[in-house]
Design an enzyme around this catalytic site. Structure first.
Site, PDB file in Angstrom:
ATOM      1  N   LEU A  20       0.833  -1.208   0.000  1.00 38.01           N
ATOM      2  CA  LEU A  20       0.000   0.000   0.000  1.00 38.01           C
ATOM      3  C   LEU A  20       0.871   1.263   0.000  1.00 38.01           C
ATOM      4  O   LEU A  20       0.706   2.157  -0.833  1.00 38.01           O
ATOM      5  CB  LEU A  20      -0.918  -0.023   1.241  1.00 38.01           C
ATOM      6  N   THR A  21       1.826   1.315   0.918  1.00 43.59           N
ATOM      7  CA  THR A  21       2.586   2.545   1.160  1.00 43.59           C
ATOM      8  C   THR A  21       3.491   2.918  -0.023  1.00 43.59           C
ATOM      9  O   THR A  21       4.079   2.047  -0.665  1.00 43.59           O
ATOM     10  CB  THR A  21       3.446   2.364   2.432  1.00 43.59           C
ATOM     11  N   GLU A  22       3.580   4.218  -0.284  1.00 45.63           N
ATOM     12  CA  GLU A  22       4.424   4.718  -1.386  1.00 45.63           C
ATOM     13  C   GLU A  22       5.282   5.869  -0.879  1.00 45.63           C
ATOM     14  O   GLU A  22       5.002   6.424   0.199  1.00 45.63           O
ATOM     15  CB  GLU A  22       3.531   5.210  -2.532  1.00 45.63           C
ATOM     16  N   PHE A  77       3.901   1.447  12.289  1.00 45.48           N
ATOM     17  CA  PHE A  77       3.268   0.822  11.110  1.00 45.48           C
ATOM     18  C   PHE A  77       1.817   0.401  11.367  1.00 45.48           C
ATOM     19  O   PHE A  77       1.304   0.604  12.458  1.00 45.48           O
ATOM     20  CB  PHE A  77       4.116  -0.303  10.519  1.00 45.48           C
ATOM     21  N   GLU A  78       1.205  -0.110  10.343  1.00 43.09           N
ATOM     22  CA  GLU A  78      -0.225  -0.478  10.358  1.00 43.09           C
ATOM     23  C   GLU A  78      -1.103   0.676  10.826  1.00 43.09           C
ATOM     24  O   GLU A  78      -2.099   0.488  11.533  1.00 43.09           O
ATOM     25  CB  GLU A  78      -0.447  -1.716  11.229  1.00 43.09           C
ATOM     26  N   SER A 127       3.071   8.626  -0.043  1.00 41.31           N
ATOM     27  CA  SER A 127       1.786   8.265   0.562  1.00 41.31           C
ATOM     28  C   SER A 127       1.992   7.275   1.709  1.00 41.31           C
ATOM     29  O   SER A 127       2.159   6.083   1.488  1.00 41.31           O
ATOM     30  CB  SER A 127       0.897   7.656  -0.534  1.00 41.31           C
ATOM     31  N   GLY A 128       2.020   7.831   2.929  1.00 39.19           N
ATOM     32  CA  GLY A 128       2.177   6.993   4.112  1.00 39.19           C
ATOM     33  C   GLY A 128       0.868   6.938   4.865  1.00 39.19           C
ATOM     34  O   GLY A 128      -0.003   6.123   4.562  1.00 39.19           O
ATOM     35  N   GLN A 188      -6.753  19.095  16.460  1.00 34.98           N
ATOM     36  CA  GLN A 188      -6.077  17.824  16.747  1.00 34.98           C
ATOM     37  C   GLN A 188      -5.664  17.698  18.216  1.00 34.98           C
ATOM     38  O   GLN A 188      -5.607  16.588  18.759  1.00 34.98           O
ATOM     39  CB  GLN A 188      -4.867  17.656  15.822  1.00 34.98           C
TER      40      GLN A 188
HETATM   41  S1  MYA Z   1       0.742  -1.355   5.935  1.00 34.69           S
HETATM   42  C1  MYA Z   1       0.465   0.355   5.779  1.00 34.69           C
HETATM   43  C2  MYA Z   1      -0.416   0.857   6.815  1.00 34.69           C
HETATM   44  N1  MYA Z   1      -0.944   2.141   6.430  1.00 34.69           N
HETATM   45  C3  MYA Z   1      -1.950   2.652   7.046  1.00 34.69           C
HETATM   46  O1  MYA Z   1      -2.479   2.077   7.984  1.00 34.69           O
HETATM   47  C4  MYA Z   1      -2.428   3.943   6.525  1.00 34.69           C
HETATM   48  C5  MYA Z   1      -3.060   4.804   7.585  1.00 34.69           C
HETATM   49  N2  MYA Z   1      -4.098   5.601   7.001  1.00 34.69           N
HETATM   50  C6  MYA Z   1      -5.399   5.303   7.142  1.00 34.69           C
HETATM   51  O2  MYA Z   1      -5.761   4.366   7.819  1.00 34.69           O
HETATM   52  C7  MYA Z   1      -6.419   6.148   6.412  1.00 34.69           C
HETATM   53  O3  MYA Z   1      -5.820   6.710   5.289  1.00 34.69           O
HETATM   54  C8  MYA Z   1      -7.084   7.217   7.311  1.00 34.69           C
HETATM   55  C9  MYA Z   1      -8.286   7.770   6.534  1.00 34.69           C
HETATM   56  C10 MYA Z   1      -7.667   6.607   8.572  1.00 34.69           C
HETATM   57  C11 MYA Z   1      -6.070   8.277   7.689  1.00 34.69           C
HETATM   58  N3  MYA Z   1     -11.927   1.456   8.475  1.00 34.69           N
HETATM   59  O4  MYA Z   1     -11.916  10.322   3.736  1.00 34.69           O
HETATM   60  P1  MYA Z   1     -11.547   9.288   4.707  1.00 34.69           P
HETATM   61  C12 MYA Z   1     -13.575   4.939   5.220  1.00 34.69           C
HETATM   62  C13 MYA Z   1     -13.046   1.475   7.743  1.00 34.69           C
HETATM   63  O5  MYA Z   1     -11.634   9.644   6.130  1.00 34.69           O
HETATM   64  P2  MYA Z   1      -8.732   9.508   4.495  1.00 34.69           P
HETATM   65  C14 MYA Z   1       1.823  -1.557   7.210  1.00 34.69           C
HETATM   66  O6  MYA Z   1       2.155  -0.676   7.930  1.00 34.69           O
HETATM   67  C15 MYA Z   1     -14.330   6.184   5.605  1.00 34.69           C
HETATM   68  O7  MYA Z   1     -15.361   5.919   6.516  1.00 34.69           O
HETATM   69  N4  MYA Z   1     -13.336   2.473   6.916  1.00 34.69           N
HETATM   70  O8  MYA Z   1     -10.098   8.732   4.384  1.00 34.69           O
HETATM   71  C16 MYA Z   1       2.306  -2.980   7.306  1.00 34.69           C
HETATM   72  C17 MYA Z   1     -14.846   6.616   4.258  1.00 34.69           C
HETATM   73  O9  MYA Z   1     -15.937   5.758   3.910  1.00 34.69           O
HETATM   74  P3  MYA Z   1     -17.178   6.268   3.003  1.00 34.69           P
HETATM   75  C18 MYA Z   1     -12.476   3.484   6.871  1.00 34.69           C
HETATM   76  O10 MYA Z   1      -8.929  10.897   4.919  1.00 34.69           O
HETATM   77  C19 MYA Z   1       3.225  -3.266   8.425  1.00 34.69           C
HETATM   78  C20 MYA Z   1     -13.666   6.289   3.335  1.00 34.69           C
HETATM   79  O11 MYA Z   1     -12.984   5.214   3.968  1.00 34.69           O
HETATM   80  C21 MYA Z   1     -11.291   3.539   7.613  1.00 34.69           C
HETATM   81  O12 MYA Z   1      -8.011   9.257   3.238  1.00 34.69           O
HETATM   82  C22 MYA Z   1       3.509  -4.721   8.526  1.00 34.69           C
HETATM   83  C23 MYA Z   1     -12.720   7.463   3.163  1.00 34.69           C
HETATM   84  O13 MYA Z   1     -12.421   7.972   4.449  1.00 34.69           O
HETATM   85  C24 MYA Z   1     -11.033   2.443   8.441  1.00 34.69           C
HETATM   86  N5  MYA Z   1      -9.932   2.353   9.177  1.00 34.69           N
HETATM   87  O14 MYA Z   1      -7.909   8.732   5.665  1.00 34.69           O
HETATM   88  C25 MYA Z   1       2.794  -5.306   9.687  1.00 34.69           C
HETATM   89  N6  MYA Z   1     -10.646   4.704   7.331  1.00 34.69           N
HETATM   90  O15 MYA Z   1     -16.623   6.529   1.649  1.00 34.69           O
HETATM   91  C26 MYA Z   1       2.856  -6.775   9.711  1.00 34.69           C
HETATM   92  C27 MYA Z   1     -11.402   5.339   6.453  1.00 34.69           C
HETATM   93  O16 MYA Z   1     -18.167   5.149   3.022  1.00 34.69           O
HETATM   94  C28 MYA Z   1       1.675  -7.344  10.406  1.00 34.69           C
HETATM   95  N7  MYA Z   1     -12.504   4.623   6.172  1.00 34.69           N
HETATM   96  O17 MYA Z   1     -17.721   7.464   3.660  1.00 34.69           O
HETATM   97  C29 MYA Z   1       1.911  -7.526  11.860  1.00 34.69           C
HETATM   98  C30 MYA Z   1       0.803  -8.274  12.490  1.00 34.69           C
HETATM   99  C31 MYA Z   1       1.050  -8.481  13.959  1.00 34.69           C
HETATM  100  C32 MYA Z   1       1.839  -9.680  14.217  1.00 34.69           C
HETATM  101  C33 MYA Z   1       1.100 -10.881  13.876  1.00 34.69           C
HETATM  102  C34 MYA Z   1       1.988 -12.147  14.060  1.00 34.69           C
HETATM  103  C35 MYA Z   1       1.377 -13.300  13.317  1.00 34.69           C
END
Ligand code: MYA
Length: 625
Positions: free
Chosen positions: A190-192, A435-436, A195-196, A535
């Site tokens: 996803l990340t670029e 992350f995440e 775009s984080g 904020q």
């Molecule tokens: S992967 C990369 C991770 N990156 C991110 O998490 C990016 C963070 N950014 C965001 O989450 C969003 O861009 C934010 C929204 C929250 C900032 N759930 O206009 P909007 C809907 C459901 O507000 P934005 C990594 O790190 C929203 O209601 N819906 O959006 C891997 C709206 O819907 P609608 C959501 O201002 C690391 C639409 O989307 C959510 O752009 C490796 C647009 O919303 C949401 N959360 O920003 C890890 N957010 O159109 C490995 C928005 O219906 C794994 N919406 O009104 C490790 C596992 C653990 C260990 C396990 C061991 C086995």
């Protein structure tokens, strides 16, 4: 970060909306339910969503969820031994960290254990476990090697989770068996570079061929876990979409399953990182990659939601993982405190050390309680866990950092040495707050999503109060709730759910929820949609929400411990009491700060402006001016 569309959905409420709420009346709940059913009011079963309306919706938190059937408990118990044996006999976390990789022979054993397909259905070669059972295994990973955990997590918690959640039958048939048994690794791209946190602003683009049979994908992704080893990736790209109503062309994100074998997929060298070195992280490039149309994951143009759903779905796993990490750190600290003698006494006898050990345990207990509340709700079929999952990720990653740091402090100089193994864990842990979804972004997400939900309720009430005769039930219930709260009776009553010896602590929690609901309403009326720019306030609101969730899940878990008369009941009750005392105080402080610290807020703003404008520290040096 845009978070922009959310803001447009938060209501601007006219000043004085609240004046309607001023008298009390008897209520028939059936009337209210019918009116709500017949109205447009969005309701959610999520406990956290509802506290933004100052309401207790208890079904997901009381009683503490208990979903595993006996055979499911037996199955997970039978897997714990082999997983722990793998870490004690086969894996070497220090060596993985030093080599910045995991030996193939070690990975082979993980494949044999089924560790790469924990939640995939058995018919596709997976272990077929639910979220709660998965969480229990994550704990073991977290206690032993976070680098291995990320390799596994990037593969299944996000890498191929999209296929499980959104895949067609054909996609599942084609990919899952390989991904669970044939040593084919997955990644989530996803990340670029530009775009984080603002995930919606990605630039990678996929253009549909004229015959509509495939997309041509171009772009690049950074910091992709498993990016250098994955042969199958869930990739997000902008695609041109035509609005079916207006005919307008618009870029919207689409999710794709991309195979390295399609050609044009390459990656950079492994990144040199602070921690989780054993896991592979790399840039991934897409150069005119032909992706067949049948590899679109979910609907075209719905990729942003696919990405968010995958991330939401995997986040609780971090809570479980880090509960395991904290358990490891606490064990190390206690071993040392029980043996180390200073000033003639074992250091465990000293108050300073005792306070640290207690605090570490309080945080571990709350983290674990959150993780399994969420996983069990997910297993029960809950669909609205995104606020809770985000909270558990924030709470777990910050608690684990604190716990590991304190463990190092208890070990003193020894803790700083590599052989104590805590320095590696501390380095590994740092990324979990980033992350995440960074914890900062997730705090805004929690606060704004909750406010949006509360805003729709307020709008609904506002309309109902315009015609009280037609909405008698709703109006009188609301009035009754407000009057009870305002004269100190409290509209929230935990007594039916919480064990009697925890009543006082439950009352503190109830007070916090009422105060929280009032605060949200006040903020909505004061700022309307402009709340998105505040904020400083949103962060404090999120902090209060996190503390409320921590109190409720621990109250629930230790009430269960009392009911079942568990051997550890008194200890668990003490952990809960301590947490509630701390968290309720913090919660009130945070809520008070949303209104009373405007002077501080102004000064903070001025300081930041000055430092940013001057490019760093801008005070006259006291010695060498
Ligand atoms: S992967 C990369 C991770 N990156 C991110 O998490 C990016 C963070 N950014 C965001 O989450 C969003 O861009 C934010 C929204 C929250 C900032 N759930 O206009 P909007 C809907 C459901 O507000 P934005 C990594 O790190 C929203 O209601 N819906 O959006 C891997 C709206 O819907 P609608 C959501 O201002 C690391 C639409 O989307 C959510 O752009 C490796 C647009 O919303 C949401 N959360 O920003 C890890 N957010 O159109 C490995 C928005 O219906 C794994 N919406 O009104 C490790 C596992 C653990 C260990 C396990 C061991 C086995």
């Amino acid at each position: 970060m845009s978070l922009s569309r959310l803001s447009s959905k938060i209501l601007r409420l006219p000043k004085g909306s609240i004046k309607y709420f001023s008298a009390q009346a008897n209520v028939d709940l059936k009337d209210v339910k019918n009116e709500i059913k017949n109205s447009q009011l969005k309701t959610s079963p999520s406990f956290m969503m509802n506290i933004f309306r100052g309401k207790l919706v208890s079904t997901e938190v009381f009683p503490y969820p208990d979903v595993l059937a006996t055979d499911e408990k037996e199955l997970i118990s039978s897997l714990i031994g082999p997983f722990e044996k793998f870490f004690s006999d086969v894996n070497n976390a220090t060596r993985n960290d030093e080599n910045a990789s995991i030996d193939d022979a070690v990975l082979d054993q993980l494949w044999q254990l089924g560790a790469f397909g924990i939640q995939a259905p058995e018919k596709y070669g997976g272990l077929g476990l639910g979220n709660t059972q998965y969480g229990r295994l994550c704990e073991i990973l977290g206690a032993n090697d976070l680098g291995v955990g990320i390799t596994l997590g990037a593969h299944q918690s996000i890498g191929f989770k999209g296929i499980l959640l959104f895949g067609t039958q054909e996609q599942k048939e084609k990919y899952l068996q390989k991904l669970t048994t044939e040593k084919v690794y997955a990644a989530f791209a996803l990340t670029e570079p530009s775009s984080g946190s603002d995930a919606g602003s990605i630039r990678t683009r996929a253009v549909k061929s004229d015959d509509g049979k495939y997309f041509v994908l171009n772009g690049s992704k950074i910091w992709i876990s498993n990016g250098g080893i994955a042969d199958v990736m869930t990739v997000f790209a902008q695609t041109e979409q035509i609005d079916s109503k207006t005919g307008e062309k618009k870029d919207k994100v689409t999710a794709f399953i991309v195979e390295r074998s399609f050609g044009g997929v390459t990656n950079g060298p492994p990144e040199k990182k602070m921690g989780i070195k054993a896991s592979n992280t790399a840039e991934v490039y897409f150069d005119n990659v032909k992706v067949p149309i049948e590899n679109v994951l979910g609907e075209e143009g719905e990729g942003f939601k696919v990405a968010m759903a995958i991330l939401n779905n995997g986040r609780f796993g971090m809570g479980a993982t880090l509960a395991g990490t904290m358990r490891f750190c606490i064990q190390k600290a206690v071993e040392h405190a029980n043996n180390r003698v200073q000033f003639g006494k074992k250091i465990k006898e000293y108050g300073c050390v005792q306070e640290k050990i207690s605090q570490m345990n309080i945080l571990q207990y709350a983290t674990e309680s959150m993780a399994y509340t969420i996983s069990q709700n997910m297993d029960k079929g809950s669909k609205e866990y995104h606020l809770e999952a985000a909270i558990s990720k924030i709470f777990a990653s910050e608690s684990a950092w604190y716990v590991c740091d304190e463990a190092i402090q208890i070990l003193g100089g020894m803790g700083y040495m590599k052989e104590a193994e805590l320095e590696r864990v501390l380095r590994d842990l740092r990324i979990f707050r980033i992350f995440e979804g960074t914890n900062d972004i997730l705090r805004l997400f929690v606060a704004l999503s909750g406010i949006q939900y509360a805003g729709s309720n307020l709008k609904f009430l506002q309309n109902a109060f315009k015609n009280p005769a037609a909405n008698f039930g709703v109006v009188s219930t609301e009035i009754s709730r407000r009057v009870s709260t305002s004269i100190g009776l409290g509209a929230i009553d935990f007594n039916p759910y919480v064990a009697p010896e925890l009543t006082d602590y439950a009352k503190k929690t109830a007070n916090c929820i009422e105060l929280f609901g009032k605060n949200v309403e006040r903020l909505l009326v004061k700022y309307g949609k402009n709340i998105i720019h505040e904020q400083y306030i949103l962060k404090r609101l999120a902090n209060a929400a996190i503390d409320i969730y921590a109190m409720v899940v621990t109250l629930s878990r230790s009430s269960r411990a009392i009911e079942l008369n568990l051997p550890t009941v008194q200890h668990e009750v003490n952990l809960t009491k301590a947490l509630c005392l701390q968290a309720s105080k913090r919660c009130k402080d945070n809520l008070r700060n949303t209104e009373s610290e405007l002077e501080l807020l102004n000064v903070i703003g001025e300081i930041a402006k000055e430092v940013n404008n001057k490019g760093g520290v801008n005070t006259t040096h006291v010695i060498t001016n």
